[in-house]
Structures are given as C-alpha cells and as structure tokens.
Write a protein that holds these residues in place. Sequence first.
Motif, short mmCIF file in Angstrom:
data_model
loop_
_atom_site.label_atom_id
_atom_site.label_comp_id
_atom_site.label_asym_id
_atom_site.label_seq_id
_atom_site.Cartn_x
_atom_site.Cartn_y
_atom_site.Cartn_z
N GLU A 147 -18.21 10.15 -35.91
CA GLU A 147 -19.15 9.92 -34.82
C GLU A 147 -20.15 11.05 -34.79
O GLU A 147 -19.89 12.15 -35.29
CB GLU A 147 -18.41 9.79 -33.48
CG GLU A 147 -17.46 10.92 -33.18
CD GLU A 147 -16.61 10.64 -31.94
OE1 GLU A 147 -16.78 9.57 -31.34
OE2 GLU A 147 -15.79 11.50 -31.57
N CYS A 148 -21.31 10.78 -34.24
CA CYS A 148 -22.42 11.73 -34.27
C CYS A 148 -22.97 11.97 -32.88
O CYS A 148 -22.80 11.15 -31.97
CB CYS A 148 -23.53 11.24 -35.20
SG CYS A 148 -23.09 11.21 -36.95
N ALA A 149 -23.64 13.10 -32.73
CA ALA A 149 -24.27 13.44 -31.45
C ALA A 149 -25.44 14.37 -31.74
O ALA A 149 -25.63 14.85 -32.86
CB ALA A 149 -23.27 14.12 -30.52
N TRP A 192 -21.55 11.03 -27.82
CA TRP A 192 -21.14 10.62 -29.17
C TRP A 192 -21.48 9.17 -29.43
O TRP A 192 -21.38 8.32 -28.55
CB TRP A 192 -19.64 10.85 -29.35
CG TRP A 192 -19.26 12.30 -29.28
CD1 TRP A 192 -18.70 12.96 -28.23
CD2 TRP A 192 -19.45 13.27 -30.32
NE1 TRP A 192 -18.52 14.30 -28.53
CE2 TRP A 192 -18.96 14.51 -29.81
CE3 TRP A 192 -19.96 13.23 -31.61
CZ2 TRP A 192 -18.97 15.68 -30.56
CZ3 TRP A 192 -19.98 14.38 -32.36
CH2 TRP A 192 -19.49 15.60 -31.85
N ARG A 203 -18.59 14.52 -36.13
CA ARG A 203 -17.19 14.84 -35.83
C ARG A 203 -16.28 13.75 -36.38
O ARG A 203 -16.61 12.58 -36.38
CB ARG A 203 -17.00 14.96 -34.31
CG ARG A 203 -15.57 15.20 -33.88
CD ARG A 203 -15.46 15.43 -32.38
NE ARG A 203 -15.69 14.22 -31.59
CZ ARG A 203 -15.58 14.15 -30.26
NH1 ARG A 203 -15.29 15.26 -29.57
NH2 ARG A 203 -15.81 13.02 -29.63
#
Length: 546
Positions: free
Chosen positions: A95-97, A86, A119
């Motif tokens: 947050e991103c992934a 993340w 998320r």
Amino acid sequence: MHTRRTSRRPRPRLRPRLRLRTRPRPHGGAAAAFLVAAALLVAACSSGNPPASTGEAPAEAEAALAALPRSTPAALNPYYGQKLAWRDCGVPDFECATLKAPLDYAKPGAGDIKLAVARKKATDKGKPLGSLLVNPGGPGGSAVAYLQQYAGLGYPEAVRARYDMVAMDPRGVARSEPVECLDGRQMDTYTQTDVTPDDQKETNALVGEYKKFAEGCGAHSAGLLRHVSTIEAARDMDVLRSALGDPKLNYVGASYGTFLGATYAGLFPERVGRLVLDGAMDPSLTARRLNLDQTAGFETAFQAFAKDCVRQSDCPLGGKGTTPAQVGDHLKAFFRKVDAHPVPTGDSDGRKLGEALATTGVIAAMYDEGAWPQLRDSLNSAMNENDGAGLLSLSDSYYERSGSGHYTNLMSANAAVNCLDLPAAFTGPDQVKKSLPAFEKASPVFGEGLAWASLNCTYWPVRPSGAPHRIEARGAAPIVVVGTTRDPATPYGWAKSLARQLSSGRLLTYVGDGHTAYGRGSSCIDSTINAYLLQGTPPTQGKRCS
C-alpha cells in the motif's frame, strides 16, 4: 561519463538482456552489478565562476550544521501530527501513501514537498515490532522500488513477519518530486563523453558537458536544488517515523543509505531504535578524499576480479600465470582501442561502445562477484567479436537507461544531493591534472577517469549547504555498522571510521568481495543482523564473518 555513486539495488531490476549469471540467494543479493557511483563525491558553487576551494568545509556550513535543532520545533507540529492515507499501490500486498514535509525546514510555512511512501504490513499480527524503514542508497535510488521489488519480498521471512516493511523515496528522487536535468538524447551524449581527455579540445568538451548538465538541473529544478540535502532527507525520515506512530526509528540503510541513517542518528539520537548501516560511508571526509578512497576501492575489487579471471578458461585478459597488473594493462589497452575505434553494439539509437561506456560497464560489474562471468562474456564479445552489446547493457543498467532511451532520474538526483552535501572536490581542470598522479597510484586502471569524474559538481548552480563532519550520536542505542573488506564503492576503512565515530557503533565485518553484506550469502552476517533486528541483540564489537 561514469559519475560514481553508491547504492544497493534489487536483483529483479536487472533488465532481461543483461543476462547476469548469478546464483540465486534466498533473501538477498545486493544486485549491485549495475550500481556504481559516487555517492559522496560532492561539490558545488554558484553559477558563473566557482569560488576557490581546498576541499574543506566552509565556515558557514559548519556553523549551520552546529545550529540544527535537536528537538521538534512547534512550527513542525502539523507535519509530525499528520495521518497517512494509505491506498492501493497496484502492486499486490503493498500500500502507498503521500507524506508532506516542509520544503525548507527553516521556513516551514513557505511550502510543502510531497514524498512517496510504500508499506508491506507485518504478517505476524501477534508479535509486532513496528516499522522497519529501508533505503538502498544512491543517492538517487528509489527506496519504494527497492521495497516493492526486493526488500518487501526478499528480506528474511522472520523480519517481514514482525515488521511493517516501509520505504520512502527521498526528496528529489523517483516518485518524490524528482529532480530533472537532461532529456534522454542529452543524457546519451553526457554518458558517452570521454572522461580521459587526451588534449585541450577533449578537456573542453568534458567541461562543457558538466556545465550543460548543471545548467539543465538549474533550469528544470531550480526551486528544489537547494533542498535535497541528506540532512533534510533525514529530517523527513523523522516526520515519517511520527506519522507511522513509531516512538523510535528502526532502519536498514545500504551504501549511501548509511550516510542517511547516520545523519538521522546524529540529529535524533534519542529516537534511534535498531539501525543497521551496511556498506558504510565516512561523513568526516572531504569530497576529494572520498573520491580518492573510492578509486582505491575499485582497484581492490578489480584486483580480486583479475585474480579470478586468469583462473577461468574464458578470461579475455590473460591466462594462468598472468599477474593482476598485466590484466590491468590488457584492459587499459582495450580501453585505448575503443577510444580510437568504438565498437558496434547493435543499438537501435546507433550508439557505439567507446571508452566511456566500456569503462562504466566494467566498473559496474565490480559491485558483485556474481557479475564477473557476465563481464568476461562481454569483454570477450567486444575484444574478439567486435560486439559491444554486453558492455553497453551493463553500462545502461548502471545509468538506469531503458531500451527506449529513457533514463530514470537516478543520475540527476545523485548529482543534486552530492553537490549540496559537500564542497567541491576540485575547482577546475588544472586541479584535476595536478591530482592525476595520486588517483593513478590509487588505481592504475580506473584512476584517470575517476579523477576527471570528480569534477562533476564544480559547475553546480547552487552552493553546498553541507560540510564534512564527525557523527557521534551520543545517547543513541547500539548502531550496527557493516563493512566488507573488498567493497569497491564504500571501502572497508569507511566502516571502521564510522563505527569509531558513533558513540554506540558496533563494527561487523564481512571478509569478502562485493558491495554491502546483508543478504549476500553469508549466514554469519545474516544471522547476526537478524538477531539484532528481531531480538535487539547487537553483535560483539569487531565481530568478523566470511
């Protein structure tokens, strides 16, 4: 060219110049005023001459569907065992992934596809319920944008407190290796092409644009086009579920997102957690039947708009005593007028409002009754002031075209998924012409144009891998299927059918207008779905709300 789709989008994405006059909703709003389209209007054929089709599923597609594994093959373990890294999204509180999935599930070692995930973590750390995956539909709608601009901020506070709100752009969509077909100028031509051809020359022009669009997709996204099906996207969701550490999938899918969620349930019934399918689609229907049903759905919505319009002092299509049929006749006369003499719009690229863009603008406003005042304003301007800017704005929002002339990949992804998921509705113009009476009976206002729009996948460069099929998901936990009685894009009958197909389906009905129901102002609908998401208590079978 109003290729239809289904989707639910966040109201904040409406461009300021659209000026939709809608009442704020505390945690929702389908914001579907610009969301039209044909999510399951799919088709396809190889390059060159298309094979003859009756709209039924090819035997090989049915066999492939039946052969799908119901457990996780060992070759997929590296994907299921991955840990998400993340990082900051650049959007506060999110947050991103990046999730890796096999491009081809039949050949996991042949290469990966990278999928964008976002998320927003639960705020109540003491009572976590795991992750809640959301999808707004399309196909082609960005789930990440939906989460960041609406769901992660506008879903009920109690839901956001208990769940990590999660979204993943499906393969080929937005941030997940997007399918690309045409540039902005080419898309402008495509969207302005007349879809009610008056002669052979106009028919040839329409077919030429469909072919150019398909050829563009084949040229720019050749390797991806065979691997953007709903089945593959559903498998990606199971990989994401594992990477998130959730034993079961909790999910809210709207519009086409219901087809994605139901497909997941059919593949992995034992991994179904709490699933809400809002604005449901029927996976058992052929493309032609889906197109025809949706055409009737738009007519139902237009009838509701017409009845409301004549009660308003600013209705440009008739006053008190005018029947819905007469309102429809007036609108069709307006369409014929702008077909012959397009209306100025003040657009910096010189676009005028012709029949194609005008029709798209009107259809777009059928998605949400909150857009009806804006539609009346726009029609008044176009009909009485020779100003087509309002309807052009509605049309641009539908196509996700910016003021600078840039289009998102929504329409490209929409066609790519649709044209892979089902065999074509028609093999060519002659079949469309034979079907015109049925479409015009379904909708005297929109039928002709929506019949021709059903030709969009006929010239697709890859063959379909999907087929119409029933989804039973035997062994799954209760699945809530939501239908709206006057939904234009996903007719109510589809929700009833899907709820009957699913072995654990629970039908929840919203008696009202607009596309989808959750978060659209019905406390009955919202409290029922919230109770299911938070306590696991499904509604009684057949519950109705208004």
